[in-house]
Design a protein around this motif. Structure first.
Motif, PDB file in Angstrom:
ATOM      1  N   GLY A 160      28.801  10.564 -38.514  1.00  0.00           N
ATOM      2  CA  GLY A 160      28.800  10.627 -37.064  1.00  0.00           C
ATOM      3  C   GLY A 160      27.634   9.906 -36.436  1.00  0.00           C
ATOM      4  N   ASN A 161      27.534  10.058 -35.136  1.00  0.00           N
ATOM      5  CA  ASN A 161      26.457   9.477 -34.351  1.00  0.00           C
ATOM      6  C   ASN A 161      25.418  10.562 -34.086  1.00  0.00           C
ATOM      7  N   ASN A 162      24.289  10.486 -34.747  1.00  0.00           N
ATOM      8  CA  ASN A 162      23.233  11.495 -34.638  1.00  0.00           C
ATOM      9  C   ASN A 162      22.097  10.917 -33.797  1.00  0.00           C
ATOM     10  N   ARG A 163      21.831  11.545 -32.649  1.00  0.00           N
ATOM     11  CA  ARG A 163      20.899  10.925 -31.714  1.00  0.00           C
ATOM     12  C   ARG A 163      20.180  11.979 -30.871  1.00  0.00           C
ATOM     13  N   VAL A 164      18.889  11.743 -30.655  1.00  0.00           N
ATOM     14  CA  VAL A 164      18.097  12.512 -29.704  1.00  0.00           C
ATOM     15  C   VAL A 164      17.980  11.660 -28.442  1.00  0.00           C
ATOM     16  N   ILE A 165      18.252  12.263 -27.275  1.00  0.00           N
ATOM     17  CA  ILE A 165      18.131  11.545 -26.000  1.00  0.00           C
ATOM     18  C   ILE A 165      16.990  12.183 -25.214  1.00  0.00           C
ATOM     19  N   LEU A 166      15.888  11.469 -25.141  1.00  0.00           N
ATOM     20  CA  LEU A 166      14.685  11.963 -24.471  1.00  0.00           C
ATOM     21  C   LEU A 166      14.693  11.537 -23.008  1.00  0.00           C
ATOM     22  N   ALA A 167      14.538  12.508 -22.113  1.00  0.00           N
ATOM     23  CA  ALA A 167      14.465  12.225 -20.679  1.00  0.00           C
ATOM     24  C   ALA A 167      13.097  12.668 -20.170  1.00  0.00           C
ATOM     25  N   THR A 168      12.317  11.727 -19.634  1.00  0.00           N
ATOM     26  CA  THR A 168      10.923  12.025 -19.294  1.00  0.00           C
ATOM     27  C   THR A 168      10.357  10.987 -18.336  1.00  0.00           C
ATOM     28  N   ASP A 173      15.781   9.458 -41.373  1.00  0.00           N
ATOM     29  CA  ASP A 173      16.826  10.460 -41.596  1.00  0.00           C
ATOM     30  C   ASP A 173      18.157  10.050 -40.986  1.00  0.00           C
ATOM     31  N   GLY A 174      18.220   8.847 -40.380  1.00  0.00           N
ATOM     32  CA  GLY A 174      19.474   8.402 -39.786  1.00  0.00           C
ATOM     33  C   GLY A 174      19.721   8.966 -38.405  1.00  0.00           C
ATOM     34  N   ILE A 175      18.647   9.411 -37.730  1.00  0.00           N
ATOM     35  CA  ILE A 175      18.761   9.964 -36.383  1.00  0.00           C
ATOM     36  C   ILE A 175      18.074   8.997 -35.417  1.00  0.00           C
ATOM     37  N   TYR A 176      18.824   8.506 -34.441  1.00  0.00           N
ATOM     38  CA  TYR A 176      18.295   7.544 -33.483  1.00  0.00           C
ATOM     39  C   TYR A 176      17.673   8.264 -32.291  1.00  0.00           C
ATOM     40  N   ALA A 195       7.414   4.994 -23.090  1.00  0.00           N
ATOM     41  CA  ALA A 195       8.868   5.138 -23.194  1.00  0.00           C
ATOM     42  C   ALA A 195       9.479   3.962 -23.952  1.00  0.00           C
ATOM     43  N   GLU A 196       8.995   2.759 -23.674  1.00  0.00           N
ATOM     44  CA  GLU A 196       9.516   1.570 -24.344  1.00  0.00           C
ATOM     45  C   GLU A 196       9.221   1.619 -25.840  1.00  0.00           C
ATOM     46  N   THR A 197       8.001   2.014 -26.209  1.00  0.00           N
ATOM     47  CA  THR A 197       7.617   2.091 -27.613  1.00  0.00           C
ATOM     48  C   THR A 197       8.472   3.096 -28.377  1.00  0.00           C
ATOM     49  N   LEU A 198       8.675   4.284 -27.792  1.00  0.00           N
ATOM     50  CA  LEU A 198       9.446   5.323 -28.478  1.00  0.00           C
ATOM     51  C   LEU A 198      10.877   4.868 -28.739  1.00  0.00           C
ATOM     52  N   ALA A 199      11.507   4.242 -27.752  1.00  0.00           N
ATOM     53  CA  ALA A 199      12.885   3.787 -27.926  1.00  0.00           C
ATOM     54  C   ALA A 199      12.964   2.672 -28.967  1.00  0.00           C
ATOM     55  N   ASP A 200      12.024   1.729 -28.912  1.00  0.00           N
ATOM     56  CA  ASP A 200      12.025   0.618 -29.870  1.00  0.00           C
ATOM     57  C   ASP A 200      11.878   1.123 -31.302  1.00  0.00           C
ATOM     58  N   LYS A 201      10.958   2.030 -31.516  1.00  0.00           N
ATOM     59  CA  LYS A 201      10.691   2.512 -32.867  1.00  0.00           C
ATOM     60  C   LYS A 201      11.697   3.563 -33.319  1.00  0.00           C
ATOM     61  N   LEU A 221      25.512   4.874 -26.692  1.00  0.00           N
ATOM     62  CA  LEU A 221      25.363   5.907 -27.717  1.00  0.00           C
ATOM     63  C   LEU A 221      25.816   5.512 -29.119  1.00  0.00           C
ATOM     64  N   PHE A 222      26.639   4.463 -29.269  1.00  0.00           N
ATOM     65  CA  PHE A 222      27.230   4.190 -30.579  1.00  0.00           C
ATOM     66  C   PHE A 222      26.816   2.812 -31.092  1.00  0.00           C
ATOM     67  N   THR A 223      25.999   2.794 -32.123  1.00  0.00           N
ATOM     68  CA  THR A 223      25.463   1.564 -32.708  1.00  0.00           C
ATOM     69  C   THR A 223      26.465   0.949 -33.682  1.00  0.00           C
ATOM     70  N   VAL A 224      26.683  -0.379 -33.549  1.00  0.00           N
ATOM     71  CA  VAL A 224      27.560  -1.077 -34.497  1.00  0.00           C
ATOM     72  C   VAL A 224      26.760  -2.011 -35.400  1.00  0.00           C
ATOM     73  N   ALA A 225      25.533  -2.375 -34.995  1.00  0.00           N
ATOM     74  CA  ALA A 225      24.668  -3.216 -35.827  1.00  0.00           C
ATOM     75  C   ALA A 225      23.221  -2.862 -35.515  1.00  0.00           C
ATOM     76  N   LYS A 226      22.428  -2.638 -36.556  1.00  0.00           N
ATOM     77  CA  LYS A 226      21.020  -2.280 -36.339  1.00  0.00           C
ATOM     78  C   LYS A 226      20.110  -3.348 -36.921  1.00  0.00           C
TER      79      LYS A 226
END
Length: 615
Positions: free
Chosen positions: A340-348, A372-375, A391-397, A423-428
């Motif tokens: 599945g698509n495992n993701r944390v969405i940070l709003a700040t 761990d495969g969690i974006y 915010a930019e650094t956290l998303a990039d990394k 939300l859904f990555t096809v190429a990383k």
């Protein structure tokens, strides 16, 4: 007697409640009678709302007892409209006046340092460009050092990571709508270009990404060329997207109390909740002085339960962001979906001040957790103390994307119109490397992507992190090129290499101008895949180029003007507007027409500053 009054009052209210709702239609125009698209028309309490289309038209059904409508649009003064017996309403909005006294002119006979509330910027001698100063402002941005031209004989290879972030554009829009120019380091031109969708050919065959190129004339530097590179990620139908394991990580610290922070955040996330399916699961973690689980993993079908949890959030306290991130990752890992698509969405607003808070510590934490495969995706909110750099650094990394939500329409763009891509990555870890042929190219520069530049050897290093592309995402990059055989002031002054003698006449026997190489990884793999595309030296006039090229070039030119780039040449607001207007295409959501309005606002700010200089 008192009982009779109560009964009569109850009867009166009951009769009033039985009155049918009113359906109102109308048009919103500006003072020149031009339609205002994407204006929000709502009841005073905001519970019922509608949006105008490109013709300025709207339709809204309101309770019978409603006495007025509230109308809000970017760049205009909000207006309260009293309701009469008429069901068709004509509304006129006044342009938002530029606030007086905000323009500070910086010009001297010699270079000087001018301190703004954002950063210290160098102002060259004789430069009459305005510095729009934000008062009581502690926003932070990474310093951007603009890339200059590279000599193709000495440095024929260039490498960068793709970028599908769009936060810079909506942040720039926020400043302009407030009548202020954004700080220079807030202007990331690649994010402004990539804010818009482009109609590139769909990816086919074995690779989830397709490349399309066009070569044309530079609109702002006569004699130079623009290489337009468009990448299109494969679009996966929503019904075929894998199940999602999402954790909303929400900042509820004291700095989030403003209307454009936590209240807007709640509205935005409710739009995302509406897109969830039964097989999706969502949890909510909130953090302030401490972090805690507000909602355990819950099926996407329980929308009322999820929205109720969002409604109950209140802001207050300091910001234990690091603790919140660790708890969110733990929840995501405990309920991990292998396919599945495992993701944390940070709003700040990015204002971390308790616990793990330094950019370096947070970066290392995110880099460790992504194994761990969690974006991690980051949604930025607010102004005044906004920390764009963090915010930019956290998303990039975190192998995720970064967006800035300045209004509910932007939330709709991110979470509704572009749900799959967000939300859904096809190429990383997508990297691009280009080798220029010196027989056709004397020098080149990549416009933007300063924070995404890679060393050439990192192209082959699968341990080196790069950008991700989601379902249906497009990525656009523009190189400005000095063709072989012309003289230009931008040509870098370098000595010829003593030991690298190359016969240019031999290189000129091929029509290939350059070769593009792409590396990417499949979402569940750690080894990259490589493919390439040779590009011939075949240029079209700007007028004969596609709408994609013309509109992206207009956005790039606007970015050069906002940055006051040393490479802006003959760029002008008028040229940007004319170029963009001729490349609107369908523009169903009105994003491109809104762009022209923003250019006009920036033009007005600069014109007022020029007038102040002459006086």
């Amino acid at each position: 007697m008192k009982g009779k009054i109560v009964i009569l009052l109850a009867l009166f209210l009951s009769a009033f409640a039985l009155l049918p709702d009113r359906t109102l239609t109308g048009i919103v125009r500006d003072t020149r009678q031009n339609p205002v698209a994407r204006a929000i028309v709502s009841t005073k309490d905001g519970k019922v709302r509608a949006m105008t289309d490109n013709a300025g038209k709207f339709k809204i059904t309101v309770p019978a007892y409603s006495k007025s409508l509230q109308v809000v649009a970017a760049g205009f003064v909000s207006k309260q409209v009293p309701l009469t017996a008429a069901n068709d309403i004509q509304i006129e909005l006044q342009p938002q006046p530029l606030p007086p006294g905000d323009v500070n002119i910086a010009y001297e006979s010699a270079p000087k340092q001018v301190t703004s509330d954002f950063a210290t910027m160098s102002v060259p001698a004789g430069n009459a460009r305005t510095l729009i100063r934000q008062q009581a402002n502690t926003e932070n941005y990474k310093v951007i050092n603009e890339t200059g031209f590279q000599n193709a004989r000495q440095q024929a290879v260039t490498t960068f990571s793709v970028d599908v972030d769009r936060a810079s554009y909506s942040n720039v829009r926020r400043f302009l709508n407030a009548g202020k120019l954004p700080p220079v380091d807030a202007i990331r031109i690649e994010e402004m270009i990539n804010y818009f969708d482009y109609s590139y050919p769909q990816a086919k065959g074995e690779h989830p990404v397709a490349i399309h190129t066009e070569l044309t004339d530079s609109p702002w530097n006569k004699g130079l060329k623009l290489l337009h590179i468009g990448m299109q990620a494969k679009t996966i139908p929503t019904e075929n997207l894998p199940a999602s394991n999402l954790v909303f990580l929400i900042d509820v610290s004291g700095s989030m109390t403003d209307e454009n922070k936590l209240p807007l955040l709640k509205q935005a996330f409710k739009l995302l909740v509406d897109q969830l399916r039964e097989k999706d699961q969502i949890a909510i973690v909130a953090y302030a002085g401490a972090a805690g689980t507000i909602l355990p993993p819950t099926s996407g079908k329980e929308k009322v339960k999820i929205k109720t949890a969002l409604d109950e959030l209140e802001a207050g306290g300091s910001t234990a962001g690091g603790e919140g991130i660790q708890l969110a990752y733990k929840l995501a890992k405990d309920h991990f979906l292998p396919k599945g698509n495992n993701r944390v969405i940070l709003a700040t607003d990015g204002d971390f001040n308790v616990g793990v808070s330094s950019e370096g510590d947070l970066q290392r934490l995110i880099e460790e957790k992504r194994k761990d495969g969690i974006y991690l995706s980051v949604m930025g909110f607010g102004m005044g103390n906004y920390k764009d750099n963090l915010a930019e650094t956290l998303a990039d990394k975190g192998n995720g994307n970064y967006a800035y939500i300045d209004n509910i329409q932007e939330a709709q763009k991110e979470f509704v119109h572009e749900f799959g891509g967000t939300l859904f990555t096809v190429a990383k870890d997508v990297k691009i490397q280009i080798e220029f042929n010196p027989a056709h190219v004397q020098a080149y520069r990549l416009i933007g992507y300063e924070n995404r530049a890679l060393k050439n050897e990192e192209f082959h290093d699968d341990k080196k992190d790069a950008g991700e592309m989601g379902s249906g995402h497009t990525v656009t990059a523009i190189y400005e090129i000095v063709p072989a055989g012309i003289q230009h002031a931008y040509l870098p002054k370098t000595d010829d290499l003593k030991y690298q003698k190359t016969n240019i006449s031999d290189l000129g026997k091929t029509e290939e101008m350059l070769t593009i190489k792409v590396r990417y990884k499949k979402p569940d793999k750690n080894e990259s895949v490589l493919f390439d595309l040779p590009v011939k030296n075949a240029s079209k006039s700007l007028q004969a180029s596609s709408e994609n090229v013309r509109f992206a070039s207009a956005v790039a030119q606007f970015g050069l003007l906002l940055r006051n780039s040393e490479f802006k040449g003959n760029a002008s607001y008028a040229n940007v507007i004319n170029l963009a207007k001729g490349a609107f295409g369908k523009d169903e959501e009105g994003y491109r027409s809104e762009f022209v309005k923003l250019v006009k606002i920036a033009q007005a700010i600069d014109n007022r500053a020029e007038t102040a200089i002459k006086e």
